[in-house]
Write a protein that holds these residues in place. Structure first.
Motif, PDB file in Angstrom:
ATOM      1  N   UNK A  67       3.450  10.440  -9.413  1.00 56.36           N
ATOM      2  CA  UNK A  67       2.714  10.942 -10.572  1.00 56.36           C
ATOM      3  C   UNK A  67       2.301  12.403 -10.355  1.00 56.36           C
ATOM      4  N   UNK A  68       1.844  12.677  -9.148  1.00 56.17           N
ATOM      5  CA  UNK A  68       1.429  14.042  -8.854  1.00 56.17           C
ATOM      6  C   UNK A  68       2.613  14.997  -8.908  1.00 56.17           C
ATOM      7  N   UNK A  83       0.819  -1.212   0.000  1.00 56.45           N
ATOM      8  CA  UNK A  83       0.000   0.000   0.000  1.00 56.45           C
ATOM      9  C   UNK A  83       0.849   1.256   0.000  1.00 56.45           C
ATOM     10  N   UNK A  84       1.903   1.234   0.803  1.00 60.02           N
ATOM     11  CA  UNK A  84       2.768   2.408   0.863  1.00 60.02           C
ATOM     12  C   UNK A  84       3.417   2.678  -0.487  1.00 60.02           C
ATOM     13  N   UNK A  85       3.797   1.636  -1.164  1.00 61.69           N
ATOM     14  CA  UNK A  85       4.377   1.830  -2.492  1.00 61.69           C
ATOM     15  C   UNK A  85       3.361   2.448  -3.439  1.00 61.69           C
ATOM     16  N   UNK A  86       2.108   1.997  -3.327  1.00 67.39           N
ATOM     17  CA  UNK A  86       1.072   2.581  -4.178  1.00 67.39           C
ATOM     18  C   UNK A  86       0.913   4.070  -3.882  1.00 67.39           C
ATOM     19  N   UNK A  87       0.937   4.398  -2.586  1.00 69.03           N
ATOM     20  CA  UNK A  87       0.827   5.809  -2.202  1.00 69.03           C
ATOM     21  C   UNK A  87       1.991   6.605  -2.798  1.00 69.03           C
ATOM     22  N   UNK A  88       3.196   6.063  -2.687  1.00 69.00           N
ATOM     23  CA  UNK A  88       4.357   6.776  -3.223  1.00 69.00           C
ATOM     24  C   UNK A  88       4.267   6.906  -4.739  1.00 69.00           C
ATOM     25  N   UNK A 106      -0.327  18.268   0.363  1.00 71.73           N
ATOM     26  CA  UNK A 106      -0.572  17.003   1.055  1.00 71.73           C
ATOM     27  C   UNK A 106      -1.993  16.515   0.801  1.00 71.73           C
ATOM     28  N   UNK A 107      -2.933  17.417   0.814  1.00 68.94           N
ATOM     29  CA  UNK A 107      -4.314  17.014   0.525  1.00 68.94           C
ATOM     30  C   UNK A 107      -4.424  16.419  -0.864  1.00 68.94           C
ATOM     31  N   UNK A 108      -3.729  17.004  -1.831  1.00 70.06           N
ATOM     32  CA  UNK A 108      -3.799  16.462  -3.184  1.00 70.06           C
ATOM     33  C   UNK A 108      -3.220  15.053  -3.222  1.00 70.06           C
ATOM     34  N   UNK A 109      -2.107  14.848  -2.545  1.00 65.46           N
ATOM     35  CA  UNK A 109      -1.526  13.504  -2.515  1.00 65.46           C
ATOM     36  C   UNK A 109      -2.503  12.532  -1.866  1.00 65.46           C
ATOM     37  N   UNK A 110      -3.070  12.948  -0.742  1.00 60.99           N
ATOM     38  CA  UNK A 110      -4.014  12.069  -0.049  1.00 60.99           C
ATOM     39  C   UNK A 110      -5.187  11.726  -0.957  1.00 60.99           C
ATOM     40  N   UNK A 162      -5.346  11.830  -4.274  1.00 60.98           N
ATOM     41  CA  UNK A 162      -4.921  11.010  -5.396  1.00 60.98           C
ATOM     42  C   UNK A 162      -4.670   9.564  -4.969  1.00 60.98           C
ATOM     43  N   UNK A 163      -4.095   9.403  -3.797  1.00 57.86           N
ATOM     44  CA  UNK A 163      -3.772   8.052  -3.326  1.00 57.86           C
ATOM     45  C   UNK A 163      -4.948   7.406  -2.610  1.00 57.86           C
ATOM     46  N   UNK A 164      -6.053   8.128  -2.476  1.00 57.61           N
ATOM     47  CA  UNK A 164      -7.212   7.604  -1.750  1.00 57.61           C
ATOM     48  C   UNK A 164      -6.814   7.152  -0.347  1.00 57.61           C
ATOM     49  N   UNK A 165      -6.089   8.017   0.301  1.00 60.27           N
ATOM     50  CA  UNK A 165      -5.774   7.744   1.697  1.00 60.27           C
ATOM     51  C   UNK A 165      -5.960   9.034   2.470  1.00 60.27           C
ATOM     52  N   UNK A 166      -5.875   8.948   3.777  1.00 63.37           N
ATOM     53  CA  UNK A 166      -6.105  10.153   4.579  1.00 63.37           C
ATOM     54  C   UNK A 166      -4.783  10.849   4.867  1.00 63.37           C
ATOM     55  N   UNK A 167      -4.885  12.126   5.104  1.00 62.51           N
ATOM     56  CA  UNK A 167      -3.677  12.868   5.433  1.00 62.51           C
ATOM     57  C   UNK A 167      -3.020  12.323   6.697  1.00 62.51           C
ATOM     58  N   UNK A 168      -3.856  11.920   7.634  1.00 66.73           N
ATOM     59  CA  UNK A 168      -3.275  11.401   8.875  1.00 66.73           C
ATOM     60  C   UNK A 168      -2.373  10.213   8.583  1.00 66.73           C
ATOM     61  N   UNK A 169      -2.786   9.367   7.665  1.00 67.65           N
ATOM     62  CA  UNK A 169      -1.943   8.229   7.292  1.00 67.65           C
ATOM     63  C   UNK A 169      -0.625   8.704   6.697  1.00 67.65           C
ATOM     64  N   UNK A 170      -0.691   9.701   5.841  1.00 64.05           N
ATOM     65  CA  UNK A 170       0.543  10.237   5.263  1.00 64.05           C
ATOM     66  C   UNK A 170       1.497  10.681   6.364  1.00 64.05           C
TER      67      UNK A 170
END
Lengths: 217, 217
Positions: free
Chosen positions: A27-28, A17-22, A38-42, A44-52
């Motif tokens: 891409x972004x 999952x972390x690799x997918x986020x990265x 950070x919000x855009x990354x979250x 795009x990756x369909x995850x929450x900022x807190x996780x980031x």
DNA sequence: CCCATGGCGTACCGTACGTTACGGTTCGGC
DNA sequence: GCCGAACCGTAACGTACGGTACGCCATGGG
């Protein structure tokens, strides 16, 4: 000098999952440049900022993780050093040149180098060191053995492998990288890359081939 | 391609005070990088923010004005083209190489290229175009006549002045600029610059000198 | 079946900074 | 001496974004 260990392989310590986020962050980064949020990354990756923040600490941590992740993906196989005559040496050099030109003209390389250069000024993180380690210095590490072997075989003639490498680097890259980084549209088709690789290798052999002498370096 | 007119001389339209303000901005840019603030510039220049906005529109306007201002300062005199034998040609080439290395290794050039590279991603302004015009392309404009004269005099042999220039560019710069931009500490004393300039010109002459043939480019 | 954990979505906070507005001061012209 | 323009210093406004807190859901183990 540069920090050692900047090119540790992080692909082991990263979950799927972390690799997918990265990858999403990467891409972004290519699309948005350094002004990605950070919000855009979250999103795009369909995850929450807190996780980031839990995974990567802060924005700089995410950026360096992204750069290292991309770096770990382009680890290329070294050249086999079995047979070594002039034609195989030439082929190896052309291969290196062509690969290098493809790398530095790729969108992701341009984007990564852009943010690394931008961050190199204020020393908050060491993106510049990471990029250098996995770019220019990795190339040197992989190419120098070939050069040394060429000298051993009596095909090349140089005093210092480092300066020989740097000359080759300059002959291959010329003004391409800085022009690309500065936003110039350099036409780099497959054909021109091949031609440039051939030209650079021929020039390098003309300068450092054992037949020709240029003792005044 | 790049916008024409990106290198117009703005030193005429600028009052004395404005030049002082831009100098302050330039110094601050070298120190702080791209994260300089308008308040900091105003404070450093001992002027009000309102004045900054009246004169330069907005932050990007101030940045481009600063870059153009610096560019207008490094306009170097061309080489005299009277006598032309091998030693004068060699001297000219070495001079160009040495000057270029001094420029790209200067603090202000590094800082300017850093912000220009950083801004090249998101096309808000054209700092990259400005830097390219006054850097790499200005060098080509000044050097190409020398190369052509060398060919006319039978000292050089090349098909295209552009590719010859790019080879010279690569032989001189090699990996220096990208390493500096990425934050690597490259040692560039006066002596090493002189040595590199001599080596690059010798290599260039070995490749493109009329005595030697390398028809396979 | 219940609860704990991990992660998603979102609302929220604090701050830094670009941009604007305003009062005070200098200075050249009448 | 007076006026307006240009400019300085600073306060104020709006926003964007990094970072955090909280509610909710899914999953998996007891």
């Amino acid at each position: 000098m540069l920090q050692a260990g900047a090119d540790i392989d992080r692909s082991e310590t990263l979950t799927e999952r972390q690799q997918a986020v990265l990858d999403a962050a990467l891409r972004l980064l290519v699309e948005e440049g350094d002004n990605l949020t950070m919000t855009a990354v979250a999103r795009r990756a369909s995850c929450s900022k807190e996780t980031l923040y839990k995974w990567f600490g802060d924005r700089d941590g995410l950026l360096t993780a992204t750069v290292q992740w991309q770096a770990s993906k382009v680890r290329v196989a070294a050249v086999d050093r079995e047979k070594l005559d002039l034609v195989s040496l030439t082929a190896s050099l052309e291969r290196f040149a062509s690969d290098w030109l493809k790398v530095i003209s790729s969108d992701t390389s341009i984007a990564l180098n852009r943010v690394a250069v931008g961050h190199a000024g204020s020393g908050k993180d060491d993106l510049g060191a990471v990029v250098l380690q996995n770019g220019r210095f990795a190339l040197a590490r992989r190419l120098k053995p070939v050069l040394e072997a060429g000298r051993q075989a009596g095909l090349l003639d140089f005093e210092d492998a480092e300066t020989a490498f740097r000359t080759f680097f300059g002959l291959v890259g010329r003004d391409v990288q800085i022009r690309l980084l500065l936003g110039d549209r350099v036409e780099l088709t497959e054909a021109t890359i091949g031609g440039d690789a051939r030209r650079a290798t021929q020039q390098f052999l003309a300068l450092f081939g054992a037949t020709n002498r240029l003792k005044s370096l």
